[in-house]
Design a protein around this motif. Structure first.
Motif, PDB file in Angstrom:
ATOM      1  N   SER A 152       0.817  -1.151   0.149  1.00  0.00           N
ATOM      2  CA  SER A 152      -0.002   0.080   0.067  1.00  0.00           C
ATOM      3  C   SER A 152       0.772   1.347  -0.178  1.00  0.00           C
ATOM      4  O   SER A 152       1.999   1.573   0.988  1.00  0.00           O
ATOM      5  CB  SER A 152      -1.047   0.121   1.189  1.00  0.00           C
ATOM      6  N   PRO A 153       0.726   2.068  -0.992  1.00  0.00           N
ATOM      7  CA  PRO A 153       1.441   3.331  -0.873  1.00  0.00           C
ATOM      8  C   PRO A 153       1.256   4.247   0.345  1.00  0.00           C
ATOM      9  O   PRO A 153       0.167   4.363   0.719  1.00  0.00           O
ATOM     10  CB  PRO A 153       1.233   4.105  -2.447  1.00  0.00           C
ATOM     11  N   VAL A 154       2.394   4.872   0.655  1.00  0.00           N
ATOM     12  CA  VAL A 154       2.199   5.853   1.936  1.00  0.00           C
ATOM     13  C   VAL A 154       3.106   7.253   1.546  1.00  0.00           C
ATOM     14  O   VAL A 154       3.808   7.375   0.860  1.00  0.00           O
ATOM     15  CB  VAL A 154       2.875   5.183   3.211  1.00  0.00           C
ATOM     16  N   LEU A 155       2.137   8.361   1.921  1.00  0.00           N
ATOM     17  CA  LEU A 155       2.480   9.645   1.746  1.00  0.00           C
ATOM     18  C   LEU A 155       2.520  10.429   3.026  1.00  0.00           C
ATOM     19  O   LEU A 155       1.552  10.258   3.650  1.00  0.00           O
ATOM     20  CB  LEU A 155       1.809  10.318   0.769  1.00  0.00           C
ATOM     21  N   LEU A 156       3.695  10.900   3.370  1.00  0.00           N
ATOM     22  CA  LEU A 156       3.815  11.493   4.686  1.00  0.00           C
ATOM     23  C   LEU A 156       3.315  10.650   5.784  1.00  0.00           C
ATOM     24  O   LEU A 156       2.567  11.135   6.858  1.00  0.00           O
ATOM     25  CB  LEU A 156       3.274  12.694   4.752  1.00  0.00           C
TER      26      LEU A 156
ATOM     27  N   LEU B  60      -2.415   5.629   1.338  1.00  0.00           N
ATOM     28  CA  LEU B  60      -3.282   6.204   0.191  1.00  0.00           C
ATOM     29  C   LEU B  60      -4.248   5.026  -0.133  1.00  0.00           C
ATOM     30  O   LEU B  60      -4.853   5.322  -1.295  1.00  0.00           O
ATOM     31  CB  LEU B  60      -2.344   6.721  -0.879  1.00  0.00           C
TER      32      LEU B  60
ATOM     33  N   TYR C  22       1.951   3.578 -12.947  1.00  0.00           N
ATOM     34  CA  TYR C  22       1.976   4.259 -11.705  1.00  0.00           C
ATOM     35  C   TYR C  22       0.762   4.391 -10.843  1.00  0.00           C
ATOM     36  O   TYR C  22       0.387   5.224 -10.170  1.00  0.00           O
ATOM     37  CB  TYR C  22       2.433   5.753 -11.978  1.00  0.00           C
ATOM     38  N   THR C  23       0.018   3.341 -10.741  1.00  0.00           N
ATOM     39  CA  THR C  23      -1.222   3.149  -9.962  1.00  0.00           C
ATOM     40  C   THR C  23      -1.123   1.823  -8.936  1.00  0.00           C
ATOM     41  O   THR C  23      -0.269   1.148  -9.064  1.00  0.00           O
ATOM     42  CB  THR C  23      -2.563   2.733 -10.863  1.00  0.00           C
TER      43      THR C  23
END
Length: 227
Positions: free
Chosen positions: A11-15, A19, A91-92
């Protein structure tokens, strides 16, 4: 190597914020809202035709008591198809490759069908645990087997969707890596693997749509047994 292959399913993570919630909410933003007009445009007409046709085909064999699930099934079908197809774009991230999300969808819906059956027709629901005419020595064994088969249904729903999408993404990733490596060395072989990659991508698009349909179809069959 193995880590880089499976890192695409993390799972992508931002700060520090996952996400996956944004990826789950994104499909609903993409669909156009119906306008207050007598005639809609082609996109809205096509969307309405698809939803009506799918819902009629799915609800037709179910008793009238289960027709109230039509909106839920149609929404779930569109939701799964959109997430599966968006995950094929570069990029998804595909949320349905996460077993936790698929089980979070499968377990409550399956449990709702079981509770409906136990509440509305308990005798008929309990009769599934013991087929008629079973010899007395086999009764305990069959009850255990039917109980296991009942509780394995949500696991099969979630694992089927996760495994099919994960396997397709892994094959696309592997063949794309092979194409990039072979292109400067053997362009003819790279062209062959590129063609295979294109065909596999088309197959994965079909798998993404079919698996969403199978998920909702099996839920409708479970509901049909309990209404």
């Amino acid at each position: 190597m193995t880590l880089s292959l499976f890192s695409q399913f993390a799972s992508p993570v931002l700060l520090g914020v996952p996400l996956i919630a944004l990826a789950i909410l994104l499909p609903w933003i993409l669909f156009p809202s119906p306008a207050h007009r007598w005639l809609n445009n082609r996109l809205l007409s096509l969307e309405g035709w698809f939803i009506n046709g799918f819902t009629k085909q799915l609800i037709l064999p179910i008793n009238p008591n289960g027709h109230k699930w039509a909106l839920l099934f149609a929404s779930l079908m569109i939701f799964l198809i959109t997430m599966n197809l968006l995950g094929l774009l570069p990029y998804t991230f595909t949320p349905t490759t996460q077993l936790s999300l698929n089980m979070g969808l499968a377990v409550p819906l399956w449990l709702a069908t079981v509770i409906i059956g136990m509440r509305n027709q308990p005798t008929h629901s309990l009769a599934h645990f013991l087929p008629e005419g079973t010899p007395t020595p086999l009764i305990p064994v069959l009850v255990i087997i039917e109980t296991i088969s009942l509780f394995i249904r949500p696991l099969a729903l979630g694992v089927r969707l996760t495994a099919n999408l994960t396997a397709g993404h892994l094959l696309i990733h592997l063949i794309a890596m092979a194409t990039n490596v072979l292109f400067p060395l053997m362009p003819s072989v790279a062209l062959l693997t590129g063609t295979l990659l294109l065909l596999l991508t088309l197959l994965e698009i079909a798998v993404a749509m079919i698996q969403a349909y199978v998920f909702v179809l099996l839920l409708s069959l479970y509901l049909q047994e309990n209404v």
